[in-house]
Design an enzyme around this catalytic site. Structure first.
Site, PDB file in Angstrom:
ATOM      1  N   GLY A  31       0.898  -1.254  -0.015  1.00 37.58           N
ATOM      2  CA  GLY A  31       0.344  -0.010  -0.112  1.00 37.58           C
ATOM      3  C   GLY A  31       0.807   1.321  -0.136  1.00 37.58           C
ATOM      4  N   HIS A  34       2.613   5.006  -4.659  1.00 37.83           N
ATOM      5  CA  HIS A  34       3.157   6.184  -5.368  1.00 37.83           C
ATOM      6  C   HIS A  34       3.433   5.828  -6.795  1.00 37.83           C
ATOM      7  CE1 HIS A  34       6.957   4.067  -5.152  1.00 37.83           C
ATOM      8  NE2 HIS A  34       6.912   3.876  -3.695  1.00 37.83           N
ATOM      9  N   HIS A  37       4.545   2.495  -7.852  1.00 33.30           N
ATOM     10  CA  HIS A  37       3.738   1.355  -7.840  1.00 33.30           C
ATOM     11  C   HIS A  37       2.743   1.556  -9.150  1.00 33.30           C
ATOM     12  CE1 HIS A  37       4.586   1.758  -3.236  1.00 33.30           C
ATOM     13  NE2 HIS A  37       4.728   0.403  -3.465  1.00 33.30           N
ATOM     14  N   GLN A  61       8.087  -8.850   7.997  1.00 27.89           N
ATOM     15  CA  GLN A  61       9.345  -8.209   7.318  1.00 27.89           C
ATOM     16  C   GLN A  61       9.771  -7.157   7.782  1.00 27.89           C
ATOM     17  OE1 GLN A  61       7.268  -7.693   3.465  1.00 27.89           O
ATOM     18  NE2 GLN A  61       8.637  -6.170   3.297  1.00 27.89           N
ATOM     19  N   GLY A 147       9.478  -3.852  -8.536  1.00 28.87           N
ATOM     20  CA  GLY A 147      10.273  -2.706  -8.765  1.00 28.87           C
ATOM     21  C   GLY A 147      11.755  -2.822  -8.609  1.00 28.87           C
ATOM     22  N   LYS A 149      14.055  -1.033  -7.793  1.00 28.53           N
ATOM     23  CA  LYS A 149      14.602  -0.204  -6.564  1.00 28.53           C
ATOM     24  C   LYS A 149      14.928  -1.167  -5.521  1.00 28.53           C
ATOM     25  CE  LYS A 149      13.255   1.373  -2.888  1.00 28.53           C
ATOM     26  NZ  LYS A 149      12.555   2.028  -1.979  1.00 28.53           N
ATOM     27  N   GLN A 153      15.682  -7.598  -2.783  1.00 28.95           N
ATOM     28  CA  GLN A 153      14.277  -8.510  -2.803  1.00 28.95           C
ATOM     29  C   GLN A 153      13.870  -8.808  -4.208  1.00 28.95           C
ATOM     30  OE1 GLN A 153      10.664  -6.918  -1.176  1.00 28.95           O
ATOM     31  NE2 GLN A 153      10.078  -6.331  -3.275  1.00 28.95           N
ATOM     32  N   SER A 186       7.687   4.557  -0.360  1.00 23.98           N
ATOM     33  CA  SER A 186       6.575   5.054   0.419  1.00 23.98           C
ATOM     34  C   SER A 186       7.297   5.810   1.762  1.00 23.98           C
ATOM     35  CB  SER A 186       6.003   3.745   0.907  1.00 23.98           C
ATOM     36  OG  SER A 186       5.484   3.274  -0.125  1.00 23.98           O
TER      37      SER A 186
HETATM   38  O1  PAF Z   1       8.183  -4.591  -1.923  1.00 20.72           O
HETATM   39  C1  PAF Z   1       7.026  -4.482  -1.091  1.00 20.72           C
HETATM   40  O2  PAF Z   1       6.310  -3.657  -0.987  1.00 20.72           O
HETATM   41  C2  PAF Z   1       7.142  -5.833  -0.168  1.00 20.72           C
HETATM   42  O3  PAF Z   1       8.431  -6.240   0.207  1.00 20.72           O
HETATM   43  C3  PAF Z   1       6.323  -6.783  -0.975  1.00 20.72           C
HETATM   44  C4  PAF Z   1       6.996  -7.540  -2.069  1.00 20.72           C
HETATM   45  C5  PAF Z   1       4.673  -6.443  -1.019  1.00 20.72           C
HETATM   46  C6  PAF Z   1       6.020  -8.028   0.069  1.00 20.72           C
HETATM   47  O4  PAF Z   1       5.443  -7.739   1.307  1.00 20.72           O
END
Ligand code: PAF
Length: 280
Positions: A31, A34, A37, A61, A147, A149, A153, A186
């Site tokens: 959520g 911006h 996303h 996380q 993303g 960025k 991840q 965010s």
């Molecule tokens: O990048 C994110 O916003 C989060 O790490 C994700 C991939 C939605 C997992 O919670």
């Protein structure tokens, strides 16, 4: 656009789209959407006929001293933004619903999750990999867009999807930047106007390393120093790491020769932690 909160509702909606012969795209988010996303959602819509956006601030996380409680929750704006960007379905599970009570199963991606953010945010990538595996399982998309960025991840999710044989194509989408070059995040809403200006030293540091690489320098120590010098000139920034890494393994390299590499940076600016990266 439909909004659902439970996995059975999500599955039923996706099944209807499948029955109508539509391919399924997926954009997972926490959520506080911006422009970065929204560009992921638009990209997913180019790749698939039916696009699911998940909105879930994933507790697993966040470290104990991180910003889970104060992470911005802006559901109404997110719903509207998703719809305008072309989403067909928003999946927004309740925090108490998504993980079953007493859940004790984790997805741990070794190697790629070890250095960089993994070193400074213990457990972070375990939480990301676990929730993304759960979401992949729930949505069953053909393509998922992430993303660029969040470079590490992305590498963790690519590896996880490959190793667990999730039948989903992972797409990386370019970082969207503020007018001064700072990567959209965010967490940028935590920054004052002055801090946002100070944060521009991060893309400037990456640009210095890239400019040096373009002159033929492949020695990672020299490329790092060029970036570190730019960061050091902005005393408000407290660098956490500034590394030249291999794109596939996220391991630091001694030389960029023959490797696909990126420069990855994390800095604190006041109470906010910012990350960014660029190909070299
Ligand atoms: O990048 C994110 O916003 C989060 O790490 C994700 C991939 C939605 C997992 O919670």
């Amino acid at each position: 656009m439909e909004v659902v909160h439970t996995i059975p509702e999500l599955r039923a909606a996706v099944a209807r789209a499948r029955q109508a012969g539509k391919s399924v795209g997926f954009v997972p988010t926490m959520g506080c959407l911006h422009e970065g996303h929204l560009s992921l959602i638009r990209r997913a819509k180019q790749e698939a006929a039916y696009v699911v956006v998940s909105i879930f601030v994933n507790p697993t996380q966040f470290g104990p001293n991180e910003d889970f409680a104060k992470y911005p929750r802006t559901f109404e704006d997110d719903r509207r933004g998703s719809e305008l960007a072309g989403a067909d379905l928003v999946f927004a599970p309740a925090a108490t619903d998504f993980y079953p009570a007493g859940a004790s199963t984790w997805v741990e991606v070794e190697g790629v999750s070890a250095g960089l953010c993994g070193e400074f945010r213990p457990g972070h990538f375990r939480g990301v990999a676990t929730v993304v595996a759960m979401l992949f399982n729930a949505v069953q998309a053909d393509v998922a867009v992430f993303g660029r960025k969040d470079l590490q991840q992305l590498a963790v999710i690519r590896r996880m999807a490959r190793d667990l044989r999730f039948p989903v194509r992972i797409l990386a989408h370019e970082t969207v930047r503020e007018p001064n070059g700072v990567a959209m995040s965010s967490r940028n809403r935590y920054l004052s106007a002055e801090q946002l200006a100070q944060a521009a030293a991060i893309p400037a540091a990456m640009a210095a390393a890239r400019a040096m690489a373009r002159t033929g320098v492949t020695d990672a120590a020299r490329l790092r120093s060029a970036a570190q010098a730019v960061l050091a000139a902005q005393p408000a920034l407290k660098p956490q790491y500034c590394e030249i890494v291999d794109l596939a393994t996220m391991a630091p390299v001694a030389s960029t020769a023959g490797n696909s590499c990126a420069i990855a940076i994390a800095c604190h600016l006041g109470a906010t932690r910012l990350i960014d990266n660029a190909d070299l």
